[in-house]
Design an enzyme around this catalytic site. Structure first.
Site, PDB file in Angstrom:
ATOM      1  N   LEU A  52       0.327  -2.435  -6.272  1.00 57.65           N
ATOM      2  CA  LEU A  52      -0.708  -1.698  -7.015  1.00 57.65           C
ATOM      3  C   LEU A  52      -1.856  -2.605  -7.459  1.00 57.65           C
ATOM      4  CD1 LEU A  52       1.187   0.708  -9.438  1.00 57.65           C
ATOM      5  CD2 LEU A  52      -0.472   1.334  -7.718  1.00 57.65           C
ATOM      6  N   PRO A  53      -2.533  -3.256  -6.535  1.00 59.01           N
ATOM      7  CA  PRO A  53      -3.673  -4.072  -6.970  1.00 59.01           C
ATOM      8  C   PRO A  53      -4.750  -3.169  -7.566  1.00 59.01           C
ATOM      9  CG  PRO A  53      -3.691  -3.820  -4.581  1.00 59.01           C
ATOM     10  CD  PRO A  53      -2.391  -3.231  -5.078  1.00 59.01           C
ATOM     11  N   HIS A  54      -5.402  -3.654  -8.612  1.00 63.48           N
ATOM     12  CA  HIS A  54      -6.428  -2.831  -9.256  1.00 63.48           C
ATOM     13  C   HIS A  54      -7.368  -3.701 -10.065  1.00 63.48           C
ATOM     14  CE1 HIS A  54      -3.035  -3.181 -12.048  1.00 63.48           C
ATOM     15  NE2 HIS A  54      -3.927  -3.136 -13.028  1.00 63.48           N
ATOM     16  N   ALA A  55      -8.585  -3.204 -10.233  1.00 63.17           N
ATOM     17  CA  ALA A  55      -9.557  -3.914 -11.061  1.00 63.17           C
ATOM     18  C   ALA A  55     -10.717  -3.002 -11.418  1.00 63.17           C
ATOM     19  CB  ALA A  55     -10.089  -5.145 -10.327  1.00 63.17           C
TER      20      ALA A  55
ATOM     21  N   ARG B 208      -7.430 -10.327 -11.377  1.00 64.26           N
ATOM     22  CA  ARG B 208      -6.457  -9.441 -12.008  1.00 64.26           C
ATOM     23  C   ARG B 208      -5.041  -9.759 -11.529  1.00 64.26           C
ATOM     24  NH1 ARG B 208      -2.942  -7.738 -13.720  1.00 64.26           N
ATOM     25  NH2 ARG B 208      -2.311  -5.738 -14.542  1.00 64.26           N
TER      26      ARG B 208
END
Length: 151
Positions: A64-67, A50
């Site tokens: 804001l890392p997200h997956a 991502r």
């Protein structure tokens, strides 16, 4: 009762990390220890994929890392404070607050709702300051639980 989005166990107060990968991994490890991630390596690969699409740094010192991932059991939010800062690709420099959003692959738009609610709070200096100045993990979790409402 549904599982809370964040608990004190999902907060890292004084993380040190060489780069965003390292800091993200530390937050993933908190999620794995809390039973919210079944395979830390698998989820890390999903988060990295991502990140490769677009940097997740936001102005104001936020990452804001997200997956969405098959390795995530329940929607979760981990928060890390990185006093020295780490580069998440934001135009204004390193991030001191990292929010890792994890959602089950089957969760539909759940992670987008979390992201939207969080983003609405992060534009406020007072919200970021309260997290940076919180005394401990419990206070960080309490602030996020109160302010980030996902309906």
């Amino acid at each position: 009762m549904s599982t809370p989005l964040i608990t004190p166990e999902l907060v890292g107060i004084d993380l040190t990390g060489t780069d965003r990968d390292d800091v993200t991994r530390q937050l993933i490890n908190l999620m794995a220890a809390a039973g919210r991630v079944t395979d830390a390596d698998g989820f890390h690969a999903d988060v990295r994929a991502r990140e490769a699409q677009m940097a997740t740094g936001m102005p104001g010192g936020v990452g804001l890392p997200h997956a969405r991932s098959e390795h995530v059991t329940v929607p979760s939010l981990a928060v890390g404070r990185v006093p020295a800062g780490v580069d998440f690709g934001a135009p204004d420099g390193p991030a001191n607050l990292i929010f890792l959003i994890a959602a089950p692959a089957s969760g539909g738009s759940e992670h987008l709702k979390i992201l939207a609610s969080l983003a609405r709070r992060l534009v406020h200096d007072s919200f970021r300051s309260s997290l940076l100045n919180a005394a401990d993990a419990q206070e960080v979790a309490d602030i996020v639980s109160r302010e980030v409402v996902v309906s």
